[in-house]
Design a protein around this motif. Sequence first.
Motif, PDB file in Angstrom:
ATOM      1  N   LYS A  95     -63.482 -23.483   6.696  1.00 40.82           N
ATOM      2  CA  LYS A  95     -63.391 -24.098   7.542  1.00 40.82           C
ATOM      3  C   LYS A  95     -62.990 -25.591   8.637  1.00 40.82           C
ATOM      4  O   LYS A  95     -62.629 -25.652   9.328  1.00 40.82           O
ATOM      5  N   ILE A  96     -63.127 -26.659   7.782  1.00 40.03           N
ATOM      6  CA  ILE A  96     -62.802 -27.368   7.598  1.00 40.03           C
ATOM      7  C   ILE A  96     -61.801 -28.064   7.449  1.00 40.03           C
ATOM      8  O   ILE A  96     -60.475 -28.998   8.320  1.00 40.03           O
ATOM      9  N   GLY A  97     -61.064 -27.605   6.626  1.00 41.59           N
ATOM     10  CA  GLY A  97     -59.267 -27.654   6.697  1.00 41.59           C
ATOM     11  C   GLY A  97     -58.404 -27.254   7.530  1.00 41.59           C
ATOM     12  O   GLY A  97     -57.386 -27.771   8.447  1.00 41.59           O
ATOM     13  N   SER A  98     -59.294 -25.637   8.106  1.00 40.63           N
ATOM     14  CA  SER A  98     -58.684 -25.718   9.268  1.00 40.63           C
ATOM     15  C   SER A  98     -58.216 -26.522  10.675  1.00 40.63           C
ATOM     16  O   SER A  98     -57.935 -26.721  11.473  1.00 40.63           O
ATOM     17  N   GLY A  99     -59.792 -27.054  10.455  1.00 40.79           N
ATOM     18  CA  GLY A  99     -60.149 -28.670  11.325  1.00 40.79           C
ATOM     19  C   GLY A  99     -59.213 -29.421  11.273  1.00 40.79           C
ATOM     20  O   GLY A  99     -58.324 -29.574  12.099  1.00 40.79           O
ATOM     21  N   VAL A 100     -58.994 -30.109  10.249  1.00 39.47           N
ATOM     22  CA  VAL A 100     -57.562 -30.676  10.596  1.00 39.47           C
ATOM     23  C   VAL A 100     -56.430 -29.744  10.607  1.00 39.47           C
ATOM     24  O   VAL A 100     -55.309 -31.276  11.476  1.00 39.47           O
ATOM     25  N   TYR A 101     -55.956 -29.071  10.217  1.00 42.86           N
ATOM     26  CA  TYR A 101     -54.881 -28.314  11.211  1.00 42.86           C
ATOM     27  C   TYR A 101     -54.505 -28.791  12.425  1.00 42.86           C
ATOM     28  O   TYR A 101     -54.105 -28.657  13.400  1.00 42.86           O
ATOM     29  N   GLN A 102     -55.900 -27.878  13.034  1.00 41.72           N
ATOM     30  CA  GLN A 102     -55.409 -27.945  14.781  1.00 41.72           C
ATOM     31  C   GLN A 102     -55.899 -29.299  15.199  1.00 41.72           C
ATOM     32  O   GLN A 102     -54.695 -29.172  16.353  1.00 41.72           O
ATOM     33  N   SER A 103     -56.893 -30.354  14.021  1.00 43.25           N
ATOM     34  CA  SER A 103     -56.533 -31.813  15.049  1.00 43.25           C
ATOM     35  C   SER A 103     -54.988 -32.089  15.118  1.00 43.25           C
ATOM     36  O   SER A 103     -54.705 -32.733  15.279  1.00 43.25           O
ATOM     37  N   LEU A 104     -53.848 -31.568  14.219  1.00 39.60           N
ATOM     38  CA  LEU A 104     -52.788 -32.462  13.655  1.00 39.60           C
ATOM     39  C   LEU A 104     -51.769 -31.736  14.508  1.00 39.60           C
ATOM     40  O   LEU A 104     -50.884 -32.080  15.284  1.00 39.60           O
ATOM     41  N   SER A 142     -49.240 -28.415   4.549  1.00 36.57           N
ATOM     42  CA  SER A 142     -51.013 -28.604   3.464  1.00 36.57           C
ATOM     43  C   SER A 142     -52.093 -27.808   3.942  1.00 36.57           C
ATOM     44  O   SER A 142     -52.009 -27.753   3.159  1.00 36.57           O
ATOM     45  N   PHE A 143     -51.848 -27.779   5.323  1.00 34.40           N
ATOM     46  CA  PHE A 143     -53.353 -27.132   5.822  1.00 34.40           C
ATOM     47  C   PHE A 143     -53.274 -26.296   6.300  1.00 34.40           C
ATOM     48  O   PHE A 143     -53.982 -25.355   6.890  1.00 34.40           O
ATOM     49  N   LEU A 144     -51.818 -25.502   6.714  1.00 32.69           N
ATOM     50  CA  LEU A 144     -51.993 -24.217   7.821  1.00 32.69           C
ATOM     51  C   LEU A 144     -52.410 -22.911   6.578  1.00 32.69           C
ATOM     52  O   LEU A 144     -53.264 -21.819   7.993  1.00 32.69           O
ATOM     53  N   ASN A 145     -52.683 -23.136   5.681  1.00 30.72           N
ATOM     54  CA  ASN A 145     -52.993 -22.090   4.869  1.00 30.72           C
ATOM     55  C   ASN A 145     -55.106 -21.884   5.413  1.00 30.72           C
ATOM     56  O   ASN A 145     -55.485 -20.938   5.058  1.00 30.72           O
ATOM     57  N   TYR A 146     -55.232 -23.470   5.367  1.00 24.35           N
ATOM     58  CA  TYR A 146     -56.718 -22.456   5.999  1.00 24.35           C
ATOM     59  C   TYR A 146     -56.990 -22.221   6.679  1.00 24.35           C
ATOM     60  O   TYR A 146     -57.677 -21.406   7.544  1.00 24.35           O
ATOM     61  N   TRP A 147     -56.486 -22.480   7.804  1.00 24.50           N
ATOM     62  CA  TRP A 147     -56.396 -21.785   9.075  1.00 24.50           C
ATOM     63  C   TRP A 147     -55.949 -20.436   9.533  1.00 24.50           C
ATOM     64  O   TRP A 147     -56.847 -19.814  10.275  1.00 24.50           O
ATOM     65  N   LEU A 148     -54.728 -20.024   8.404  1.00 21.03           N
ATOM     66  CA  LEU A 148     -54.395 -18.553   8.710  1.00 21.03           C
ATOM     67  C   LEU A 148     -55.588 -17.413   8.302  1.00 21.03           C
ATOM     68  O   LEU A 148     -55.897 -16.574   8.470  1.00 21.03           O
ATOM     69  N   GLU A 202     -59.082 -18.360   7.690  1.00 19.63           N
ATOM     70  CA  GLU A 202     -60.036 -18.800   9.130  1.00 19.63           C
ATOM     71  C   GLU A 202     -59.936 -18.229   9.861  1.00 19.63           C
ATOM     72  O   GLU A 202     -60.956 -17.075  10.870  1.00 19.63           O
ATOM     73  N   ASN A 203     -58.672 -17.262  10.124  1.00 25.32           N
ATOM     74  CA  ASN A 203     -58.119 -16.439  11.751  1.00 25.32           C
ATOM     75  C   ASN A 203     -58.247 -15.081  11.169  1.00 25.32           C
ATOM     76  O   ASN A 203     -56.654 -13.954  11.980  1.00 25.32           O
ATOM     77  N   GLY A 204     -57.625 -14.596   9.765  1.00 21.88           N
ATOM     78  CA  GLY A 204     -57.732 -13.339   9.110  1.00 21.88           C
ATOM     79  C   GLY A 204     -56.719 -13.169   8.949  1.00 21.88           C
ATOM     80  O   GLY A 204     -55.721 -11.694   8.768  1.00 21.88           O
ATOM     81  N   LYS A 205     -54.856 -14.179   8.698  1.00 21.11           N
ATOM     82  CA  LYS A 205     -53.799 -13.868   8.684  1.00 21.11           C
ATOM     83  C   LYS A 205     -53.005 -14.107   7.531  1.00 21.11           C
ATOM     84  O   LYS A 205     -53.677 -14.723   6.636  1.00 21.11           O
ATOM     85  N   PRO A 206     -51.829 -13.636   6.891  1.00 20.23           N
ATOM     86  CA  PRO A 206     -51.552 -13.246   5.442  1.00 20.23           C
ATOM     87  C   PRO A 206     -51.473 -14.716   5.683  1.00 20.23           C
ATOM     88  O   PRO A 206     -50.533 -15.561   6.037  1.00 20.23           O
ATOM     89  N   ILE A 207     -51.764 -15.288   4.325  1.00 26.84           N
ATOM     90  CA  ILE A 207     -51.457 -16.574   4.277  1.00 26.84           C
ATOM     91  C   ILE A 207     -50.135 -17.218   3.830  1.00 26.84           C
ATOM     92  O   ILE A 207     -49.042 -15.659   3.436  1.00 26.84           O
ATOM     93  N   LYS A 208     -49.326 -18.492   3.551  1.00 30.38           N
ATOM     94  CA  LYS A 208     -48.419 -18.492   3.165  1.00 30.38           C
ATOM     95  C   LYS A 208     -47.869 -18.863   1.836  1.00 30.38           C
ATOM     96  O   LYS A 208     -48.921 -20.029   1.384  1.00 30.38           O
TER      97      LYS A 208
END
Length: 336
Positions: free
Chosen positions: A116-125, A152-158, A160-166
């Motif tokens: 969740k926090i890794g996703s937050g890092v991505y969204q902040s960026l 680097s932090f994209l997969n955390y967001w993916l 968290e949002n139920g999307k396939p990772i890279k």
Amino acid sequence: MINNKGFKTIILESPFDDIEVLSKNLKSTPMNELIHSYLLSIYHTQEMKEFLDWLKFEGIAMGVKFKGCDDSYWLIHDLIGSELALQSDIEIARRSKEYLSIVEKYYGENDRNRFKIGSGVYQSLLSIDKYLYENGLQTAILNELIHNAKNSFLNYWLIENGKPIKSRDEIMAERITFLAENNNEKIIVWAHNAHISNDVIIDNEIGLMGNQLKEKFGKDYYSIGLCSLEGGYTYIENNFIYDDHDYSDKLLKEVITFQPDTSWEQVFNKISASPFFIESFDIKKELPGKEVFGKLKLLGYTKETKNDYYDASLLSMFDAVVFIPHTSATTPLLED
């Protein structure tokens, strides 16, 4: 390639932020200290030191740039924070403080909400990047740093949002593409055979880097595989080199043990007992419309096993192959 063909950028299979810090301090910090601090242990060799010495005393003056194409987790935030601090915009200062605060939580030892926090890092960026763009505040350095941090932090967001990772290969390809599209220079990508392959060869993942670059750049992406029949190699015992920023693993030496009779290396050795270079196009002319498979050694940074040999169509994987019958192991770095 650099002296005679005008190549100006060298990309290593290594964390982007480590190589940025190493390059930044190349002329001010003892070489052994730089290598031990910012390079994976498999690169702690005399050969790497010789290359970096050349880069320090000759390459930089020639305009040669050294880059990394792997995930950045440990130093990237300080680099971005330092660049943002150069901006006089109050809103940028606020967003930068918020971003670094989230990063601090991400690295909290007792935090169980890492995804969740890794996703937050991505969204902040994303927020910072958007503000810079909309207000004409982007710089080339910030653009590159934020691009690598977002990847680097994209997969955390993916997740968290139920999307396939890279995959790691896909993201490395995106980093290389970014560099290739943002300058007109010739680029050397220095990475494992499995990553640079024109074909996806393992689990619909390994080889995606080279495959995507081949699809993107066509003939401008030229992959050269390296093969050897026997000899020595260096390795480390740690199987998880990206779990921390500790590069103190000892570099060990071993000799190549396994070599199936049906391996490409055995076939090449029958062609010539001397090193040679051959383009796949030349072989394909003799075998029109045919795919030829054989065992290929894809040894990584760990000790060799029988599982390091894969059925592969080498002619499809690489545009050319360099075969060296007997290789010598790299030389572990001598202490100052």
